[in-house]
Design a protein around this motif. Structure first.
Motif, PDB file in Angstrom:
ATOM      1  N   ASN A 138      45.155  39.140  39.684  1.00  9.66           N
ATOM      2  CA  ASN A 138      43.657  38.108  39.482  1.00  9.66           C
ATOM      3  C   ASN A 138      43.682  37.895  41.356  1.00  9.66           C
ATOM      4  O   ASN A 138      42.849  37.447  41.983  1.00  9.66           O
ATOM      5  N   SER A 139      43.054  40.116  41.887  1.00 15.31           N
ATOM      6  CA  SER A 139      43.036  39.832  43.430  1.00 15.31           C
ATOM      7  C   SER A 139      41.253  40.855  43.233  1.00 15.31           C
ATOM      8  O   SER A 139      41.162  41.328  42.103  1.00 15.31           O
ATOM      9  N   ARG A 140      40.668  40.477  43.943  1.00 17.06           N
ATOM     10  CA  ARG A 140      39.120  41.278  44.164  1.00 17.06           C
ATOM     11  C   ARG A 140      39.966  42.773  44.824  1.00 17.06           C
ATOM     12  O   ARG A 140      40.359  42.770  46.181  1.00 17.06           O
ATOM     13  N   PRO A 141      39.473  43.974  44.993  1.00 14.88           N
ATOM     14  CA  PRO A 141      39.210  45.504  44.967  1.00 14.88           C
ATOM     15  C   PRO A 141      39.227  45.329  46.213  1.00 14.88           C
ATOM     16  O   PRO A 141      37.729  43.993  45.771  1.00 14.88           O
ATOM     17  N   SER A 142      38.907  46.737  47.108  1.00 16.80           N
ATOM     18  CA  SER A 142      38.079  46.702  47.843  1.00 16.80           C
ATOM     19  C   SER A 142      36.753  47.786  47.163  1.00 16.80           C
ATOM     20  O   SER A 142      36.899  48.215  46.719  1.00 16.80           O
ATOM     21  N   LEU A 143      35.618  46.696  48.086  1.00 17.24           N
ATOM     22  CA  LEU A 143      34.136  47.159  47.763  1.00 17.24           C
ATOM     23  C   LEU A 143      34.625  49.079  48.253  1.00 17.24           C
ATOM     24  O   LEU A 143      33.114  49.740  47.488  1.00 17.24           O
ATOM     25  N   TRP A 144      35.030  49.867  48.766  1.00 18.88           N
ATOM     26  CA  TRP A 144      35.629  50.493  48.914  1.00 18.88           C
ATOM     27  C   TRP A 144      36.047  51.857  48.045  1.00 18.88           C
ATOM     28  O   TRP A 144      34.855  52.466  48.267  1.00 18.88           O
ATOM     29  N   SER A 145      36.548  51.177  47.884  1.00 17.16           N
ATOM     30  CA  SER A 145      37.562  52.013  46.576  1.00 17.16           C
ATOM     31  C   SER A 145      36.313  52.018  45.691  1.00 17.16           C
ATOM     32  O   SER A 145      35.961  52.806  44.692  1.00 17.16           O
ATOM     33  N   LEU A 146      35.303  51.249  44.857  1.00 15.34           N
ATOM     34  CA  LEU A 146      34.471  51.387  44.471  1.00 15.34           C
ATOM     35  C   LEU A 146      33.077  52.441  45.022  1.00 15.34           C
ATOM     36  O   LEU A 146      32.742  53.202  43.487  1.00 15.34           O
ATOM     37  N   ALA A 147      32.484  52.153  45.676  1.00 18.00           N
ATOM     38  CA  ALA A 147      31.245  52.964  46.502  1.00 18.00           C
ATOM     39  C   ALA A 147      31.893  54.194  46.208  1.00 18.00           C
ATOM     40  O   ALA A 147      31.822  55.543  45.748  1.00 18.00           O
TER      41      ALA A 147
END
Length: 206
Positions: free
Chosen positions: A169-178
């Motif tokens: 239930n944690s928000r991943p880093s936006l870097w990984s998505l980008a």
């Protein structure tokens, strides 16, 4: 986890998520490779947008993934993990895998018409990719110095992100998505470019 002697919370769920997402790409790419050659008679007799064939193969893989996701959510509920707003982020981290699948289907499907060994070579590449992605093992057991190279694997980024969302239930880093989206878009454009270059010769090689 007992055989390899590492302790991971909810290891079964983590393994299920990893295998489910990898199978989406693996089985989808195999369908994409064989899609054009299996429709050879249609390609030589009827004109239509050839892109439809590999895309339809990817839709089949997507429907299988959707069914597997339903089963996964049942397992999550069974383990006391209930939906949160963060679960809405899951499709965004599955999207890069889907885009890479389409790109590889265009690329490999076109090449398979010209070179019959493409599927056999791809089977070996997939096996290497499976072991290079932390699916059956946690990335934490990888030496610290080598973890950076593992995180350059876009599949690892997406799989770890989905695990973080659904299990922790944690928000991943936006870097990984980008990063994953950038790689997937490049793969998609390269694959489609090769497909368009080879398309005029499809009827000849069939």
């Amino acid at each position: 986890s007992h055989i390899m002697r590492f302790k991971v919370d909810n290891y079964g769920l983590r393994l299920l998520i990893g295998i489910m997402l990898w199978d989406f790409f693996s089985s989808g790419s195999l369908l994409g490779i064989a899609s054009l050659s299996s429709k050879a008679s249609m390609l030589s007799k009827v004109y239509f947008r050839r892109e439809i064939i590999p895309l339809s193969a990817n839709i089949i893989a997507s429907l299988t993934l959707l069914f597997n996701m339903i089963v996964l959510f049942v397992f999550l509920l069974f383990h006391g993990l209930y939906p949160t707003k963060l679960w809405l982020l899951v499709p965004f981290y599955v999207l890069p895998i889907a885009l890479m699948l389409i790109g590889f289907s265009f690329f490999l499907g076109a090449l398979n018409l010209f070179y019959g060994d493409v599927q056999h070579i791809w089977d070996v590449v997939k096996q290497l990719g499976f072991w290079a992605t932390p699916i059956i093992y946690p990335i934490s057991i990888v030496p610290q110095d080598a973890q950076y190279f593992f995180r350059l694997n876009p599949f690892a980024c997406c799989i770890e992100a989905v695990r973080l969302i659904l299990i922790n239930n944690s928000r991943p880093s936006l870097w990984s998505l980008a990063y994953s989206l950038t790689v997937s878009v490049v793969v998609l454009f390269v694959g489609y470019y090769v497909f368009l270059r080879k398309e005029p010769q499809f009827a000849e090689v069939i």
